[in-house]
Design a protein around this motif. Structure first.
Motif, PDB file in Angstrom:
ATOM      1  N   SER A 146      -7.295   2.955   0.883  1.00  0.00           N
ATOM      2  CA  SER A 146      -7.832   2.448  -0.380  1.00  0.00           C
ATOM      3  C   SER A 146      -8.920   3.365  -0.922  1.00  0.00           C
ATOM      4  N   SER A 147      -9.766   3.923  -0.052  1.00  0.00           N
ATOM      5  CA  SER A 147     -10.828   4.801  -0.548  1.00  0.00           C
ATOM      6  C   SER A 147     -10.278   6.162  -0.959  1.00  0.00           C
ATOM      7  N   PHE A 166      -4.228  -3.188   4.637  1.00  0.00           N
ATOM      8  CA  PHE A 166      -4.087  -2.255   3.526  1.00  0.00           C
ATOM      9  C   PHE A 166      -4.630  -0.880   3.896  1.00  0.00           C
ATOM     10  N   ARG A 184      -8.632   0.833   5.047  1.00  0.00           N
ATOM     11  CA  ARG A 184      -9.864   1.275   4.378  1.00  0.00           C
ATOM     12  C   ARG A 184      -9.746   2.725   3.926  1.00  0.00           C
ATOM     13  N   ALA A 193     -12.824   0.202  -4.666  1.00  0.00           N
ATOM     14  CA  ALA A 193     -11.432   0.307  -4.221  1.00  0.00           C
ATOM     15  C   ALA A 193     -11.325   0.109  -2.712  1.00  0.00           C
ATOM     16  N   GLN A 194     -12.313   0.582  -1.984  1.00  0.00           N
ATOM     17  CA  GLN A 194     -12.329   0.423  -0.527  1.00  0.00           C
ATOM     18  C   GLN A 194     -12.284  -1.046  -0.122  1.00  0.00           C
ATOM     19  N   LEU A 202     -10.506  -3.360  -1.141  1.00  0.00           N
ATOM     20  CA  LEU A 202      -9.163  -3.928  -1.051  1.00  0.00           C
ATOM     21  C   LEU A 202      -8.759  -4.093   0.412  1.00  0.00           C
ATOM     22  N   ALA A 203      -9.214  -3.163   1.260  1.00  0.00           N
ATOM     23  CA  ALA A 203      -8.886  -3.249   2.683  1.00  0.00           C
ATOM     24  C   ALA A 203      -9.603  -4.409   3.355  1.00  0.00           C
ATOM     25  N   GLY A 224       0.813  -1.213   0.000  1.00  0.00           N
ATOM     26  CA  GLY A 224       0.000   0.000   0.000  1.00  0.00           C
ATOM     27  C   GLY A 224       0.845   1.260   0.000  1.00  0.00           C
TER      28      GLY A 224
END
Length: 274
Positions: free
Chosen positions: A169-170, A164, A166, A154-155, A157-158, A121
């Motif tokens: 990723s967002s 990763f 939240r 995309a969120q 992914l966490a 990340g």
């Protein structure tokens, strides 16, 4: 000592929930390093439930905005689109959480998994910052449903990769979709309300019998500490992103990830289920 662990967990949760450095990762590692004597089920549930304090901090921080939006949402189309976008954005996380949440919690909440999520990340954050095109969205009401859905995706992914983050990723998803940093950060806060709030409430209802073993007062203590610290962290992050990029967080993530791998390799940090 349960009250002491609750306070430390609350501090870690409050600091890290909205910063793009992974609250889940830091909570897993903090619990492991402290040697918290709770069962894995209690720890996992406690970590999710005290997120409710951080969500209340968002509601408190933005209460004027929310009150104003509530007054006009019945007839103001941009406000309606904003909150419809929040609902659309949270759908991917709800679906994945229902389908895979328990499996991920049982098998992937380990320090080594968290470490690699932090490192990857961090590298991705650095790359996006270097290749970021000029933003085209500078207001929450300009995001639109398509961008909101993709940011919500995309969120996820966490959810699939503990550690990763939240918020990372967002926010990064928002930047890739053309949002400027402050707008991407604010939308991440908005997405967190149903995403984290729903998860915290559901875990509390499903597992309150487990939390009773350490005392519900300790649960509320952890949530209260999380609320206070998260409120301060939200204000700091908004001021930070108005003047700086995320490269400092990228470097921090890589350093912490490497440190965790070193601790695991040396045997100082257990890598099994917590």
């Amino acid at each position: 000592m349960d009250w002491f662990y609750a306070i430390i967990y609350g501090i870690v949760e409050g600091i890290t929930e909205f910063l793009p450095i992974s609250s889940t990762g830091h909570l897993i590692v903090a619990g492991n390093l402290m040697g918290v004597p709770w069962s894995k089920e209690i720890r996992d549930t406690f970590e999710v439930v005290i997120q409710g304090g951080a969500i209340l901090a968002v509601l408190a921080y933005y209460w004027r905005d929310f009150a104003g939006q509530a007054r006009v949402i019945g007839h103001d189309r941009p406000t309606q689109r904003l909150w419809l976008g929040v609902i659309v954005g949270v759908i991917p996380a709800v679906v994945l959480g229902v389908l895979f949440g328990d499996v991920i919690k049982a098998h992937l909440f380990r320090p080594s998994v968290v470490a690699w999520a932090l490192i990857v990340g961090g590298v991705l954050m650095w790359v996006i910052e270097n290749r970021q095109a000029p933003p085209v969205v500078h207001d929450l009401k300009q995001i639109g449903l398509g961008r909101a859905f993709l940011i919500g995706a995309a969120q996820c992914l966490a959810l699939l990769w503990p550690g990763f983050s939240r918020s990372a990723s967002s926010i990064l998803g928002g930047m890739v979709m053309g949002l400027d940093r402050p707008t991407a950060t604010r939308f991440s806060f908005y997405l967190g309300i149903p995403t984290l709030g729903g998860a915290a409430l559901l875990d509390f209802i499903k597992s309150r019998h487990l939390l009773a073993e350490i005392g519900l007062l300790n649960v509320f203590l952890g949530a209260a500490v999380s609320f206070v610290v998260a409120y301060l962290a939200i204000g700091w992050l908004l001021r930070f992103v108005s003047q700086h990029n995320f490269k400092g967080f990228a470097v921090y993530r890589v350093i912490v990830g490497l440190l965790i791998l070193l601790l695991v390799a040396s045997g100082r940090l257990a890598n099994g289920g917590l």
